[in-house]
Write a protein that holds these residues in place. Structure first.
Motif, PDB file in Angstrom:
ATOM      1  N   LEU A   1      36.549 -18.806 -11.331  1.00 22.17           N
ATOM      2  CA  LEU A   1      36.705 -20.147 -11.898  1.00 22.17           C
ATOM      3  C   LEU A   1      37.991 -20.799 -11.393  1.00 22.17           C
ATOM      4  CD1 LEU A   1      35.679 -22.251 -14.067  1.00 22.17           C
ATOM      5  CD2 LEU A   1      37.340 -21.192 -15.595  1.00 22.17           C
ATOM      6  N   GLN A   2      39.080 -20.036 -11.375  1.00 26.98           N
ATOM      7  CA  GLN A   2      40.356 -20.569 -10.896  1.00 26.98           C
ATOM      8  C   GLN A   2      40.292 -20.900  -9.412  1.00 26.98           C
ATOM      9  OE1 GLN A   2      42.952 -17.422 -12.119  1.00 26.98           O
ATOM     10  NE2 GLN A   2      42.935 -18.031 -14.261  1.00 26.98           N
ATOM     11  N   THR A   3      39.597 -20.059  -8.653  1.00 30.19           N
ATOM     12  CA  THR A   3      39.426 -20.333  -7.221  1.00 30.19           C
ATOM     13  C   THR A   3      38.634 -21.617  -7.009  1.00 30.19           C
ATOM     14  OG1 THR A   3      39.495 -17.977  -6.682  1.00 30.19           O
ATOM     15  CG2 THR A   3      38.483 -19.443  -5.059  1.00 30.19           C
ATOM     16  N   LEU A   4      37.564 -21.789  -7.775  1.00 27.16           N
ATOM     17  CA  LEU A   4      36.757 -23.000  -7.663  1.00 27.16           C
ATOM     18  C   LEU A   4      37.574 -24.232  -8.040  1.00 27.16           C
ATOM     19  CD1 LEU A   4      34.093 -24.418  -7.156  1.00 27.16           C
ATOM     20  CD2 LEU A   4      33.366 -23.782  -9.474  1.00 27.16           C
ATOM     21  N   GLU A   5      38.422 -24.108  -9.058  1.00 24.68           N
ATOM     22  CA  GLU A   5      39.259 -25.244  -9.456  1.00 24.68           C
ATOM     23  C   GLU A   5      40.197 -25.646  -8.323  1.00 24.68           C
ATOM     24  OE1 GLU A   5      42.746 -26.358 -12.700  1.00 24.68           O
ATOM     25  OE2 GLU A   5      41.229 -24.852 -13.181  1.00 24.68           O
ATOM     26  N   ARG A   6      40.828 -24.659  -7.676  1.00 21.67           N
ATOM     27  CA  ARG A   6      41.733 -24.975  -6.575  1.00 21.67           C
ATOM     28  C   ARG A   6      40.987 -25.651  -5.430  1.00 21.67           C
ATOM     29  NH1 ARG A   6      43.290 -19.651  -7.176  1.00 21.67           N
ATOM     30  NH2 ARG A   6      42.688 -19.146  -5.037  1.00 21.67           N
ATOM     31  N   MET A   7      39.783 -25.194  -5.161  1.00 21.90           N
ATOM     32  CA  MET A   7      39.023 -25.767  -4.050  1.00 21.90           C
ATOM     33  C   MET A   7      38.566 -27.178  -4.369  1.00 21.90           C
ATOM     34  SD  MET A   7      37.031 -22.613  -2.289  1.00 21.90           S
ATOM     35  CE  MET A   7      37.076 -23.500  -0.737  1.00 21.90           C
ATOM     36  N   LEU A   8      38.200 -27.451  -5.609  1.00 22.15           N
ATOM     37  CA  LEU A   8      37.812 -28.806  -5.984  1.00 22.15           C
ATOM     38  C   LEU A   8      39.001 -29.762  -5.879  1.00 22.15           C
ATOM     39  CD1 LEU A   8      35.472 -28.151  -9.038  1.00 22.15           C
ATOM     40  CD2 LEU A   8      34.841 -29.267  -6.891  1.00 22.15           C
ATOM     41  N   ARG A   9      40.190 -29.250  -6.083  1.00 20.81           N
ATOM     42  CA  ARG A   9      41.386 -30.088  -5.969  1.00 20.81           C
ATOM     43  C   ARG A   9      41.754 -30.355  -4.512  1.00 20.81           C
ATOM     44  NH1 ARG A   9      44.225 -30.584 -10.778  1.00 20.81           N
ATOM     45  NH2 ARG A   9      43.846 -28.998 -12.367  1.00 20.81           N
ATOM     46  N   ASP A  10      41.705 -29.305  -3.691  1.00 19.60           N
ATOM     47  CA  ASP A  10      42.388 -29.358  -2.400  1.00 19.60           C
ATOM     48  C   ASP A  10      41.488 -29.295  -1.172  1.00 19.60           C
ATOM     49  OD1 ASP A  10      44.738 -29.289  -3.918  1.00 19.60           O
ATOM     50  OD2 ASP A  10      44.785 -27.097  -3.886  1.00 19.60           O
TER      51      ASP A  10
END
Length: 309
Positions: free
Chosen positions: A244-253
């Protein structure tokens, strides 16, 4: 420039997972790794000293005047107790690192305090043999030469001729100590052998919502196609907090191309037809529903650290 002061952007790397995803990571600084090791060694030594004092206190208070009195025990029994303490020290030293680094966080208490963790350079799951190898190599790299040097120094103060052994031991220690300064990933010998590296741990909170999330994350519907994405329990259960945290970073950057690769990988994992053209809406909806599921489980004391849990 000091190694610990190297800017984070100079330590940024891309890690390719077995699913083919390119994930941005930050290599841990050499200073943070040294600090974590010092903290861990202090914890272990303090724990062993406390255990030894406790055992002496118990033995002195409970066994004094009995047939089990430590002071009156035969030499064989005293040697047995010394061997037992050595075994406890051995198990504590290796168990401390192995148990914690083989856990879902991949980090000892010292590493967690400074915000770093171990990861496989292949992007896959951290294997037990890799953790064992890197911890065994640490002793050969640092602690054995240090002990050897201390023994030689004690011998020298007692007038013994140590010859060139001190120089050899110092060269041994310096070789492994300086190795992380001669490669871009700050790998020590144990990391090279085990196929691991030490990376910074993302500090994100599940309770926070993506500042960049679109309508799909909030309502499950796409602004582009109007499609409403709804995921079942089985589909959301394949991932945990780490993903989930990895997906959040990818959606941001991440770029649209990277998001398309993530979208295809998730679809393969949950058995959906990936389609094309609506990747961000799909990922926002998946992120929002996965976060809600994990937060709900956390309220009842149930946590899923990653997809392997």
């Amino acid at each position: 420039m000091n190694a610990a002061a190297v800017p984070a952007n100079k330590r940024r790397r891309m890690m390719i997972t077995p699913e083919g995803l390119a994930l941005p990571i930050t290599i841990a600084s050499r200073g943070s790794r040294a600090g974590a090791l010092i903290i861990d060694v202090i914890i272990i030594i303090a724990g062993l000293i406390a255990f030894n004092l406790l055992m002496n206190w118990i033995a002195g208070g409970l066994l004094e005047g009995t047939v089990l009195d430590v002071e009156a025990a035969p030499r064989g029994a005293q040697e047995f107790l010394q061997i037992l303490l050595v075994i406890v020290g051995f198990v504590t030293w290796y168990g401390y690192f192995l148990v914690q680094e083989l856990g879902p966080r991949g980090a000892t208490l010292g590493k967690r305090l400074v915000g770093i963790r171990i990861a496989a350079r292949s992007g896959g799951r951290l294997a037990a043999e890799a953790v064992i190898a890197r911890n065994l190599l640490r002793d050969i790299e640092l602690f054995y030469p240090l002990v050897f040097i201390l023994v030689l120094l004690v011998g020298a103060t007692m007038g013994e001729d140590i010859g060139p052994l001190a120089w050899a031991a110092t060269a041994w220690f310096a070789l492994f100590l300086l190795l992380p300064f001669f490669n871009r990933e700050a790998l020590r010998a144990g990391d090279i052998i085990a196929g691991t590296w030490v990376v910074e741990t993302p500090r994100t909170r599940l309770a926070k919502t993506l500042s960049t999330q679109g309508a799909a994350a909030a309502r499950g519907a796409s602004d582009v196609t109007g499609t409403r994405y709804e995921f079942g329990e089985a589909e959301l259960s394949v991932y945990g907090e780490k993903e989930l945290q990895t997906l959040e970073r990818m959606l941001r950057d991440s770029s649209p191309e990277a998001l398309a690769a993530v979208h295809a990988a998730i679809c393969r994992k949950i058995g959906w037809d990936p389609g094309a053209g609506d990747e961000r809406a799909f990922l926002e909806a998946f992120y929002g529903q996965l976060r809600a599921k994990l937060e709900g489980e956390m309220r009842f004391g149930k946590r899923k650290a990653d997809k392997f849990s």
